[in-house]
Design a protein around this motif. Structure first.
Motif, mmCIF file in Angstrom:
data_model
loop_
_atom_site.group_PDB
_atom_site.id
_atom_site.type_symbol
_atom_site.label_atom_id
_atom_site.label_comp_id
_atom_site.label_asym_id
_atom_site.label_seq_id
_atom_site.Cartn_x
_atom_site.Cartn_y
_atom_site.Cartn_z
ATOM 1 N N PRO A 81 7.045 17.027 -4.381
ATOM 2 C CA PRO A 81 6.560 15.912 -3.620
ATOM 3 C C PRO A 81 5.330 15.163 -4.270
ATOM 4 C CG PRO A 81 5.654 18.103 -3.052
ATOM 5 C CD PRO A 81 6.691 18.282 -4.253
ATOM 6 N N VAL A 82 4.915 14.046 -3.774
ATOM 7 C CA VAL A 82 4.274 13.124 -4.405
ATOM 8 C C VAL A 82 3.159 12.287 -3.437
ATOM 9 C CG1 VAL A 82 5.361 11.106 -4.471
ATOM 10 C CG2 VAL A 82 3.704 11.523 -6.288
ATOM 11 N N THR A 83 1.906 11.973 -3.659
ATOM 12 C CA THR A 83 1.197 11.111 -2.937
ATOM 13 C C THR A 83 0.522 9.856 -3.787
ATOM 14 O OG1 THR A 83 -0.010 13.078 -1.740
ATOM 15 C CG2 THR A 83 -1.184 11.025 -2.030
ATOM 16 N N PHE A 84 1.396 8.780 -3.419
ATOM 17 C CA PHE A 84 0.942 7.286 -4.073
ATOM 18 C C PHE A 84 -0.113 6.916 -3.559
ATOM 19 C CE2 PHE A 84 5.801 7.623 -4.314
ATOM 20 C CZ PHE A 84 5.836 7.472 -6.182
ATOM 21 N N PRO A 85 -0.771 6.249 -4.268
ATOM 22 C CA PRO A 85 -2.136 5.384 -4.047
ATOM 23 C C PRO A 85 -1.795 3.898 -3.646
ATOM 24 C CG PRO A 85 -2.042 5.610 -6.504
ATOM 25 C CD PRO A 85 -0.902 6.241 -5.925
ATOM 26 N N VAL A 86 -2.467 3.631 -2.492
ATOM 27 C CA VAL A 86 -2.147 2.147 -1.901
ATOM 28 C C VAL A 86 -3.347 1.811 -1.423
ATOM 29 C CG1 VAL A 86 0.424 2.696 -1.472
ATOM 30 C CG2 VAL A 86 -1.239 3.241 0.118
ATOM 31 N N PRO A 87 -3.423 0.519 -1.170
ATOM 32 C CA PRO A 87 -4.621 -0.163 -0.549
ATOM 33 C C PRO A 87 -4.939 0.555 0.787
ATOM 34 C CG PRO A 87 -3.400 -1.801 -1.440
ATOM 35 C CD PRO A 87 -2.532 -0.676 -1.418
ATOM 36 N N GLY A 88 -6.123 1.145 0.771
ATOM 37 C CA GLY A 88 -6.604 1.720 2.084
ATOM 38 C C GLY A 88 -6.224 3.067 2.335
ATOM 39 N N GLY A 89 -5.476 3.522 1.338
ATOM 40 C CA GLY A 89 -4.991 5.121 1.705
ATOM 41 C C GLY A 89 -4.049 5.591 0.797
ATOM 42 N N VAL A 90 -3.130 6.350 1.085
ATOM 43 C CA VAL A 90 -2.205 7.069 0.329
ATOM 44 C C VAL A 90 -0.801 6.889 1.084
ATOM 45 C CG1 VAL A 90 -3.669 8.289 -1.141
ATOM 46 C CG2 VAL A 90 -2.643 9.141 1.066
ATOM 47 N N TYR A 98 17.672 18.959 3.107
ATOM 48 C CA TYR A 98 18.205 18.058 4.079
ATOM 49 C C TYR A 98 18.003 16.604 4.031
ATOM 50 C CZ TYR A 98 19.869 22.451 5.731
ATOM 51 O OH TYR A 98 20.234 24.042 5.655
ATOM 52 N N GLY A 99 16.908 16.080 3.442
ATOM 53 C CA GLY A 99 16.431 14.699 3.438
ATOM 54 C C GLY A 99 14.977 14.518 3.200
ATOM 55 N N VAL A 100 14.467 13.578 3.606
ATOM 56 C CA VAL A 100 13.357 13.352 3.590
ATOM 57 C C VAL A 100 12.441 14.079 4.750
ATOM 58 C CG1 VAL A 100 11.452 11.607 3.727
ATOM 59 C CG2 VAL A 100 13.486 11.036 2.662
ATOM 60 N N LYS A 101 11.296 14.539 4.592
ATOM 61 C CA LYS A 101 10.732 15.235 5.724
ATOM 62 C C LYS A 101 9.346 14.719 5.710
ATOM 63 C CE LYS A 101 8.779 19.112 3.127
ATOM 64 N NZ LYS A 101 8.675 20.918 2.806
ATOM 65 N N ARG A 102 8.937 13.962 4.726
ATOM 66 C CA ARG A 102 7.699 13.111 5.065
ATOM 67 C C ARG A 102 7.646 11.865 4.372
ATOM 68 N NH1 ARG A 102 3.078 13.958 7.679
ATOM 69 N NH2 ARG A 102 0.925 13.240 6.712
ATOM 70 N N MET A 103 7.246 10.772 5.115
ATOM 71 C CA MET A 103 7.043 9.612 4.552
ATOM 72 C C MET A 103 6.106 8.727 5.355
ATOM 73 S SD MET A 103 8.428 7.564 2.003
ATOM 74 C CE MET A 103 9.776 8.202 1.660
ATOM 75 N N HIS A 104 4.750 9.087 4.953
ATOM 76 C CA HIS A 104 3.691 8.780 5.865
ATOM 77 C C HIS A 104 2.518 7.924 4.961
ATOM 78 C CE1 HIS A 104 5.727 11.639 8.550
ATOM 79 N NE2 HIS A 104 4.616 11.301 9.518
ATOM 80 N N TYR A 105 2.307 6.862 5.564
ATOM 81 C CA TYR A 105 1.248 6.315 5.368
ATOM 82 C C TYR A 105 -0.215 7.116 5.985
ATOM 83 C CZ TYR A 105 -2.889 2.809 4.824
ATOM 84 O OH TYR A 105 -4.061 2.260 4.815
ATOM 85 N N GLU A 112 -2.525 7.816 10.474
ATOM 86 C CA GLU A 112 -1.257 8.155 9.904
ATOM 87 C C GLU A 112 -0.061 7.112 10.444
ATOM 88 O OE1 GLU A 112 0.414 11.985 9.752
ATOM 89 O OE2 GLU A 112 -1.426 12.941 8.865
ATOM 90 N N GLN A 113 0.971 6.579 9.806
ATOM 91 C CA GLN A 113 1.960 5.774 10.074
ATOM 92 C C GLN A 113 3.178 6.102 9.294
ATOM 93 O OE1 GLN A 113 0.882 1.668 9.859
ATOM 94 N NE2 GLN A 113 3.059 0.818 10.310
ATOM 95 N N VAL A 114 4.309 6.178 9.908
ATOM 96 C CA VAL A 114 5.635 6.464 9.348
ATOM 97 C C VAL A 114 5.943 5.106 8.470
ATOM 98 C CG1 VAL A 114 7.839 7.268 9.597
ATOM 99 C CG2 VAL A 114 6.089 8.288 10.590
#
Length: 212
Positions: A81-90, A98-105, A112-114
Motif C-alpha cells: 500500500p502507498v500514500t501519494f502526496p497531492v495538493p491539499g492532502g494525500v 480481490y482488488g482495490v480496497k482503498r482509493m481515497h483522497y 475523505e473522498q473516493v
C-alpha cells in the motif's frame, strides 16, 4: 500516533516517476488494471490526478504496481500500500486479494473522498450498474454480505472442531463437533460464492476484513 507513523512509512515508499504518458485503458485489462481519477486545485491551477494500479505486479516486479499521474504524465510510482502526496492532502491506495480496497483522497482537514473509477474499468462498470439498477445492486450487495457472514461462521466452526481434536486441547476443554456439515457440492460452492461476493465488494471499494 500509529496513523501518523503509518502515513510517513507509506509516503517513504513513493519514488519519482519517469514522466511517461498515461497509457489508454484497454478492454483486456478489465481484471488486471484499475484506474481512478480526481481533479484537485493547486496554486498553479486545477490538475487532473490519476492513480493507475496493475494487479499483476508486486514489489518483485521491474515496474511498480502503482503510479500517480498529473495531467496525463507520471509523477510518482510506488509499491502497495502507498500514500501519494497531492495538493491539499494525500491519496491513500491499498489492494487486497480481490482488488482495490482503498482509493481515497484525504485532505489536510481530514475530509475523505473516493476517486472516480475509469468508466471502462471493472470498478467503473460496477458503478454504472449501481446507478442504473440501484435496487438490484443493493440486493446483490446484501446477498454478498450474507454469503461472507455464512462463510465466516462455517470456517470458524470447522476451525474450532479441528483445534479441539488435538489431544492436549481436548483433555482440557473437551471436543467440539461443528453443527454445520456441508455436502460435497457445498464445500466447493460456498468458497466460490464467497470469492464472488468479495470481488463485488472490492469493485465497490467496500472490502471488509472478512473478505481479506
Amino acid at each position: 500516533m500509529f496513523t501518523k507513523y503509518k502515513r510517513r512509512r507509506q509516503l517513504s515508499k513513493v519514488k519519482p516517476g519517469d514522466g511517461s504518458a498515461l497509457p489508454r485503458y484497454r478492454l483486456w485489462q478489465l481484471f488486471s488494471r484499475s484506474l481512478f481519477a480526481l481533479e484537485l486545485a493547486a496554486p498553479s491551477g486545477r490538475h487532473l490526478f490519476a492513480v493507475d494500479v496493475r494487479h499483476g505486479r508486486d514489489s518483485s516486479s521491474s515496474k511498480r504496481p502503482a503510479a500517480l499521474y498529473r495531467d496525463g504524465r507520471q509523477v510518482h510510482v510506488a509499491n502497495l500500500p502507498v500514500t501519494f502526496p497531492v495538493p491539499g492532502g494525500v491519496i491513500e491506495v491499498a489492494t487486497s486479494l480481490y482488488g482495490v480496497k482503498r482509493m481515497h483522497y484525504v485532505g489536510d482537514d481530514g475530509r475523505e473522498q473516493v476517486l472516480s473509477p475509469h468508466p471502462r474499468s471493472a470498478e467503473g462498470l460496477r458503478a454504472r450498474f449501481d446507478r442504473r439498477f440501484p435496487r438490484t445492486s443493493a440486493v446483490i450487495g446484501a446477498v454478498g454480505l450474507v454469503v461472507l457472514l455464512v462463510g465466516l461462521a462455517v470456517t470458524l466452526s470447522v476451525a474450532v472442531e479441528q483445534i479441539t481434536r488435538i489431544e492436549v486441547v481436548a483433555a482440557h476443554l473437551g471436543t467440539f463437533t461443528s453443527p454445520v456439515q456441508l455436502p460435497g457440492w457445498a464445500q466447493f460452492a460456498l468458497p466460490a460464492a464467497g470469492a464472488l461476493a468479495a470481488v463485488d465488494r472490492a469493485l465497490r471499494l467496500k472490502s471488509t476484513w472478512m473478505a481479506d
